[in-house]
Design an enzyme around this catalytic site. Structure first.
Site, mmCIF file in Angstrom:
data_model
loop_
_atom_site.group_PDB
_atom_site.id
_atom_site.type_symbol
_atom_site.label_atom_id
_atom_site.label_comp_id
_atom_site.label_asym_id
_atom_site.label_seq_id
_atom_site.Cartn_x
_atom_site.Cartn_y
_atom_site.Cartn_z
ATOM 1 N N GLU A 39 35.906 39.758 36.815
ATOM 2 C CA GLU A 39 36.160 40.958 37.599
ATOM 3 C C GLU A 39 36.585 42.075 36.645
ATOM 4 O OE1 GLU A 39 38.508 40.117 41.348
ATOM 5 O OE2 GLU A 39 38.755 38.215 40.287
ATOM 6 N N ARG A 271 41.279 24.675 33.654
ATOM 7 C CA ARG A 271 41.529 25.944 32.988
ATOM 8 C C ARG A 271 42.371 25.719 31.740
ATOM 9 N NH1 ARG A 271 44.939 29.817 36.658
ATOM 10 N NH2 ARG A 271 44.808 31.041 34.750
ATOM 11 N N LYS A 281 47.622 37.185 35.131
ATOM 12 C CA LYS A 281 47.350 38.623 35.027
ATOM 13 C C LYS A 281 48.552 39.428 35.500
ATOM 14 C CE LYS A 281 43.202 39.889 35.775
ATOM 15 N NZ LYS A 281 41.904 40.201 36.433
#
Length: 573
Positions: A39, A271, A281
């Protein structure tokens, strides 16, 4: 959050290769097509590096292609700055998407038509409930949700309202398009998820052409299907989203939009969980917004733009991803694994230079004030093809403070009263005297050197000494700023609860910041370093690997960042 082990280095594995090889062997797939779909609402971090290397690396390995697709479906948080940063990071890591660069916004018209098809087939409806009512109506993990009062609205009415949503006739939050699946599903993601919402916002690519935008869970699988992705590889947090992924591509395929035999398949991997960093984030934004760091490119940040500025290399990241492996279950990777991968690559490619980080004046009494002796040093001890360079040795030098001790400890073989030491690439020097400064530290050491009696050139090989120290000429040294970066956090799991913490205690991850993560010094170094260009990498002998700062270095005024020490300085901590 559980505190990770102090050192974890899992054995390399890659179950995804086995899946792809089986698919190719069985003919289920004729070409491997992967994608990296970030994104554009922030800068990429170390976790993204793993995904980039994995997706592009698998495509390379099996002669396929990897698409770079920006999931730009949330105009209020996206910006061209992030698009440019993402593209730059992927290129920097050494990957090329060729002609396969896409945006979810490329498909807005198609995605809208898919929404129409779902409504026509009775698989979607327009809901007028508020966001809070929709949220409360989803139920809990132990209780089923309740059907929306608008769930059984007539198809024609749903089509009309969806069209009006597109035309901007309704305000933000007043209507949404939801999938009609199962409000009693044990998987919360299948309880009539929202597919489209109204958002009157300017989009960085489509401008004001749209005021409704698809959600990620809708746009992502259908974009995969549009592009013919064969293996949609994502992290484990999307495992519970896979049933929705499959439901959407299958229902849209039933409407005639895709070939049902060639639908993409989603596969999840663990991950990256790396000690001594935060990859959230939200937390990274907090570090920037509160001024803990100077920005996303602060070399202490775990962002790729910061890693590049710190001097980390693409080859080091590739080695790290390969070495850490690909797993189906979460685990921790110790930060030393990443640092070792960087050291391994830098050791091969970084030419050697000399800088003195804590300078102590050394005076050679039997050299004249204007006398200069040219000493030769290899640019790389294991690579003679890289040639040699000249280091000027003069009457006054700088050595490291730690290389002289008035009262030497046991096993200290460097310079000391009554002792001899080799000046690397130069002469053997013998102690004469020293003086103490007002601060109580040694201010100056005086020595004499042993010259070759015939030529006056360095004759160190004629004298056997145990200690070797590095040096730079005081009169010809180039002085430059050096930034000694260390880990941003002092504990392996920032913000995690510790043994003995009170149950009601909520810890702030910023409480675990390392107060010594940055030290600025101005130091003398060999004169050749004056011409270093931005991103030139070197090993400063005995001190580690350094890079000329990409942002702040100027012609003849490079600023050096420490990339990594020569060995793990935290192993004993």
């Amino acid at each position: 959050m559980t505190t990770p082990p102090s050192s974890t280095q899992p054995a390399p594995s890659n179950f995804l290769r086995h899946i792809i090889e089986d698919d190719l062997a069985a003919g289920r797939v004729t070409q491997v097509v992967t994608r990296f779909p970030p994104e554009p609402n922030g800068y990429l971090h170390f976790g993204h590096a793993k995904s980039i290397c994995l997706n592009f690396g698998l495509a390379e390995r099996y002669q396929g292609v990897c698409h770079l697709r920006l999931d730009d479906t949330n105009p209020t948080k996206e910006d061209q700055e992030y698009v440019d940063a993402i593209e730059s990071a992927v290129r920097w890591l050494g990957f090329n998407w060729g002609s396969h660069h896409y945006f979810a916004s490329d498909y807005f018209e198609k995605l809208y038509s898919f929404g129409v098809s779902l409504i026509q087939a009775g698989h979607a409806y327009v809901d007028e409930q508020s966001a809070d009512d929709i949220r409360s109506g989803r139920g809990t993990l132990t209780q089923p949700g309740r059907n929306s009062p608008f769930r059984d609205r007539a198809i024609d009415e749903n089509l009309r309202l969806f069209q009006e949503m597109r035309e901007g006739k309704h305000p933000d939050g007043s209507l949404v398009l939801r999938a009609k699946i199962d409000m009693a599903s044990p998987n919360m993601n299948m309880r009539d998820p929202v597919l489209y919402r109204i958002r009157h916002a300017h989009h960085h690519r489509t401008g004001d052409a749209w005021c409704i935008y698809p959600l990620y869970d809708f746009a992502h699988p259908l974009s995969d299907a549009i592009e013919g992705i064969s293996h949609s590889i994502c992290t484990l947090e999307f495992e519970d989203h896979r049933p929705l992924y499959n439901w959407l591509v299958e229902k849209v395929a039933e409407a005639g939009h895709f070939n049902k035999a060639k639908l993409p398949q989603q596969y999840e991997f663990a991950r990256l969980n790396l000690t001594y960093v935060v990859l959230s984030k939200r937390k990274l934004i907090e570090l920037v917004d509160t001024g803990v760091v100077t920005g996303w490119d602060d070399p202490r940040m775990p962002s790729l733009v910061a890693a590049r500025r710190r001097g980390y290399t693409p080859e080091g990241f590739r080695q790290f991803v390969e070495q850490s492996g690909v797993s189906k279950s979460d685990g921790w990777i110790d930060y030393t694994v990443l640092e070792d991968c960087m050291r391994n690559h830098l050791n091969e490619v970084a030419p050697r230079r000399v800088a003195v980080l804590d300078p102590l004046k050394l005076v050679i009494e039997n050299l004249e004030a204007d006398e200069v002796v040219d000493c030769e040093a290899p640019n790389h001890p294991q690579k003679p093809e890289l040639g040699r360079r000249t280091m000027p040795l003069t009457r006054e030098l700088y050595i490291e403070h730690e290389d002289f001790m008035v009262e030497p400890s046991k096993g200290f073989f460097r310079l000391q009263p009554g002792g001899r030491v080799r000046l690397k690439y130069g002469f053997v020097a013998e102690y004469v005297s020293h003086s103490i400064g007002e601060d109580g530290r040694v201010a100056e050491v005086r020595v004499s050197i042993f010259k070759d009696s015939q030529s006056g050139t360095p004759g160190a090989d004629n004298y056997k000494v145990k200690g070797v120290i590095h040096w730079v000429s005081a009169s010809q040294a180039h002085w430059a700023e050096v930034r000694l970066f260390d880990r941003l956090f002092k504990v392996a799991a920032p913000g995690a609860r510790r043994e003995g913490d009170a149950p009601e205690l909520e810890r702030d991850f910023k409480d675990d910041l390392n107060p010594n993560s940055l030290q600025l010094v101005r130091v003398p170094m060999e004169p050749s370093l004056k011409s270093a260009q931005a991103e030139d990498r070197f090993q400063f002998e005995r001190h580690g690997y350094f890079v000329a700062d990409l942002v702040d270095s100027q012609p003849d005024e490079p600023i050096f960042n420490r990339t990594v020490t020569l060995k793990d300085s935290w192993a004993k901590g």
